[in-house]
Design a protein around this motif. Structure first.
Motif, short mmCIF file in Angstrom:
data_model
loop_
_atom_site.label_atom_id
_atom_site.label_comp_id
_atom_site.label_asym_id
_atom_site.label_seq_id
_atom_site.Cartn_x
_atom_site.Cartn_y
_atom_site.Cartn_z
N ASN A 89 20.07 -16.82 43.18
CA ASN A 89 21.39 -17.09 42.61
C ASN A 89 21.75 -18.57 42.52
N LEU A 90 21.03 -19.44 43.22
CA LEU A 90 21.33 -20.86 43.17
C LEU A 90 20.21 -21.67 42.54
N LEU A 91 19.01 -21.58 43.13
CA LEU A 91 17.92 -22.40 42.57
C LEU A 91 17.55 -21.97 41.15
N ALA A 92 17.34 -20.66 40.94
CA ALA A 92 16.84 -20.19 39.65
C ALA A 92 17.74 -20.60 38.48
N PRO A 93 19.07 -20.39 38.54
CA PRO A 93 19.89 -20.82 37.40
C PRO A 93 19.81 -22.32 37.15
N ILE A 94 19.65 -23.12 38.21
CA ILE A 94 19.53 -24.56 38.05
C ILE A 94 18.21 -24.91 37.36
N LEU A 95 17.13 -24.23 37.75
CA LEU A 95 15.85 -24.46 37.08
C LEU A 95 15.93 -24.06 35.61
N ILE A 96 16.58 -22.95 35.33
CA ILE A 96 16.71 -22.49 33.94
C ILE A 96 17.51 -23.50 33.12
N ALA A 97 18.53 -24.10 33.72
CA ALA A 97 19.39 -25.04 32.99
C ALA A 97 18.80 -26.45 32.92
N HIS A 98 18.13 -26.89 33.99
CA HIS A 98 17.72 -28.30 34.07
C HIS A 98 16.23 -28.51 34.26
N GLY A 99 15.49 -27.46 34.60
CA GLY A 99 14.08 -27.65 34.91
C GLY A 99 13.19 -27.74 33.68
N THR A 100 12.01 -28.29 33.89
CA THR A 100 11.02 -28.32 32.82
C THR A 100 10.38 -26.95 32.68
N ARG A 101 9.69 -26.75 31.59
CA ARG A 101 9.00 -25.47 31.40
C ARG A 101 7.97 -25.23 32.50
N ALA A 102 7.28 -26.30 32.89
CA ALA A 102 6.28 -26.18 33.96
C ALA A 102 6.93 -25.79 35.28
N GLN A 103 8.11 -26.35 35.58
CA GLN A 103 8.81 -26.00 36.81
C GLN A 103 9.25 -24.54 36.81
N LYS A 104 9.74 -24.07 35.67
CA LYS A 104 10.15 -22.67 35.57
C LYS A 104 8.96 -21.75 35.79
N GLN A 105 7.85 -22.06 35.16
CA GLN A 105 6.67 -21.22 35.28
C GLN A 105 6.10 -21.24 36.69
N ARG A 106 6.27 -22.36 37.38
CA ARG A 106 5.74 -22.46 38.73
C ARG A 106 6.58 -21.72 39.76
N PHE A 107 7.90 -21.83 39.67
CA PHE A 107 8.76 -21.36 40.76
C PHE A 107 9.46 -20.03 40.50
N LEU A 108 9.85 -19.74 39.27
CA LEU A 108 10.66 -18.55 39.03
C LEU A 108 9.93 -17.23 39.27
N PRO A 109 8.67 -17.07 38.85
CA PRO A 109 8.01 -15.78 39.08
C PRO A 109 7.94 -15.40 40.56
N ALA A 110 7.70 -16.36 41.44
CA ALA A 110 7.61 -16.04 42.87
C ALA A 110 8.96 -15.61 43.43
N VAL A 111 10.04 -16.21 42.92
CA VAL A 111 11.38 -15.78 43.34
C VAL A 111 11.65 -14.37 42.84
N ALA A 112 11.29 -14.10 41.59
CA ALA A 112 11.52 -12.77 41.00
C ALA A 112 10.74 -11.68 41.71
N ARG A 113 9.59 -12.02 42.26
CA ARG A 113 8.78 -11.04 43.00
C ARG A 113 9.23 -10.90 44.45
N GLY A 114 10.18 -11.72 44.87
CA GLY A 114 10.64 -11.67 46.26
C GLY A 114 9.66 -12.29 47.23
N GLU A 115 8.80 -13.15 46.74
CA GLU A 115 7.74 -13.71 47.57
C GLU A 115 8.06 -15.11 48.08
N ALA A 116 8.97 -15.82 47.44
CA ALA A 116 9.31 -17.19 47.85
C ALA A 116 10.77 -17.25 48.26
N LEU A 117 11.03 -17.70 49.48
CA LEU A 117 12.39 -17.82 49.99
C LEU A 117 12.79 -19.29 50.03
N TRP A 118 14.07 -19.55 49.73
CA TRP A 118 14.57 -20.91 49.60
C TRP A 118 15.76 -21.13 50.52
#
Length: 383
Positions: A89-118
């Motif tokens: 709810n915090l990191l992901a929307p910020i990455l979507i709004a301000h992150g590069t495509r590479a950053q989105k591809q690197r970090f968002l899938p792990a959050v969506a799978r519940g595998e990476a905690l922030w």
């Protein structure tokens, strides 16, 4: 603004309710934590507000009304509190709004799978409500990485987190909101990242101190020096759909306080009865205010108004929770013995924790200054 739920929303609600009820009591749900996050991820319940075409994470996409439906059903289901909500709810929307495509591809899938905690590295001993006073420094190496040194405090879930997003000063000699960057720091850096739990007067330790001693940050979101813009965008997100989820929990707490007042006879006191009714009416008002804000009709001060409303409301509820019990609220459990750990009951924990509601996340004084200066156009407070 139309927040009415249509037939499709009702069907989505039934699907969400059935799924949650089916898993309540299963081992992963009973234990919560990382295993439960991964269960949610496999079923596609993480990242409902993300655009799959933009993020490529593969989970289902839901309209705003269905995000609200899911949040309400989750809060009512009695399943464990989320440990992945900061990433979702915090990191992901910020990455979507301000992150590069590479950053989105690197970090968002792990959050969506519940595998990476922030966790969130904002507040410091001298920079809490006054976030622009951040002193944690980060030195760039010229290759996109940074060496981070400093201390953060009140860091929720720092012991469980794999990553921390950190607001740090990357421009030497910069002041206030200038020269800050929004950095992504791996937590597994022995000798460079140290986490110390903070024991609260309620007996729990949800919060932590985090010390960075030459820790390596691997990414800067939004570009170097643009951390203030990114950080302010994230603070606004803290009062979005999550505010409505919070209010479901508030309603359950209020219901318990009312039932205690009825059972113990405190409800016959006209003053206490009037305060209980006022709490109920104010909670309804907060819900409509949150929906109005989500509908895009709020102003620049809407997040501050929301924080003022729920902070004071929850603090008053904590006071009512012990007042309706009378003298019994001042003593421990019936089965307490000198050799057993002293345990607070539910009402006592609520009372003690809510003393902090008007301080953390931006104190009431800071919120009033923001409203006065940015909405009402009053002169800035002398510094």
């Amino acid at each position: 603004m139309d927040f009415a739920f249509d037939v499709a929303d009702d069907a989505f609600r039934q699907e969400a309710r059935s799924w949650l009820e089916d898993r309540r009591g299963r081992p992963c749900a009973a234990e919560g934590g990382r295993a439960w996050e991964q269960e949610l991820g496999r079923a596609g319940w993480i990242g409902l507000g993300w655009d799959p075409g933009e993020t490529g994470h593969g989970n289902r996409h839901a309209t705003l009304t269905r995000q609200i439906v899911w949040a309400e059903e989750y809060a009512r289901a009695g399943v464990p509190a989320r440990v992945g909500h900061i990433g979702e709810n915090l990191l992901a929307p910020i990455l979507i709004a301000h992150g590069t495509r590479a950053q989105k591809q690197r970090f968002l899938p792990a959050v969506a799978r519940g595998e990476a905690l922030w966790c969130q590295g904002y507040s410091e001993p001298g920079a809490g409500s006054d976030l622009a006073a951040v002193r944690t420094t980060a030195v760039p190496d010229g290759a996109g990485r940074y060496t981070v040194t400093g201390q953060k405090i009140w860091t929720s879930l720092a012991r469980e987190a794999d990553w921390c997003f950190v607001l740090a000063r990357t421009e030497p000699g910069s002041q206030r909101h200038h020269g800050l960057s929004f950095l992504l720091v791996p937590m597994d850096q022995p000798g460079r990242v140290e986490v110390r739990p903070i024991r609260q007067m309620s007996g729990t330790s949800e919060f932590n101190e985090v010390f960075f001693d030459g820790a390596v940050a691997e990414e800067a979101v939004g570009g170097e020096g643009n951390g203030w813009t990114v950080a302010m965008g994230l603070l606004a997100l803290e009062r979005g759909v999550s505010t409505l989820v919070q209010q479901i929990g508030f309603a359950a707490e209020l219901d318990r306080v009312v039932r205690t007042a009825v059972a113990g006879g405190a409800v016959t006191d006209p003053v206490l009865r009037e305060r209980l009714v006022r709490q109920w009416a104010e909670l309804k008002t907060m819900r409509w205010n949150a929906l109005r804000t989500l509908g895009g009709s709020g102003d620049a001060g809407a997040p501050s108004v929301a924080k003022l409303l729920w902070g004071g409301w929850h603090k008053r509820l904590g006071e009512l929770a012990v007042e309706v019990r009378g003298a019994a609220a001042a003593v421990g459990p019936d089965d307490w013995t000198p050799t057993a750990p002293y345990e607070l009951d539910e009402a006592q924990r609520l009372f003690l924790f809510t003393r902090s509601d008007t301080i953390y996340g931006g104190s009431d004084e800071i919120q009033r200054n923001i409203i006065a200066e940015r909405v009402l156009g009053l002169p800035r407070e002398p510094r």
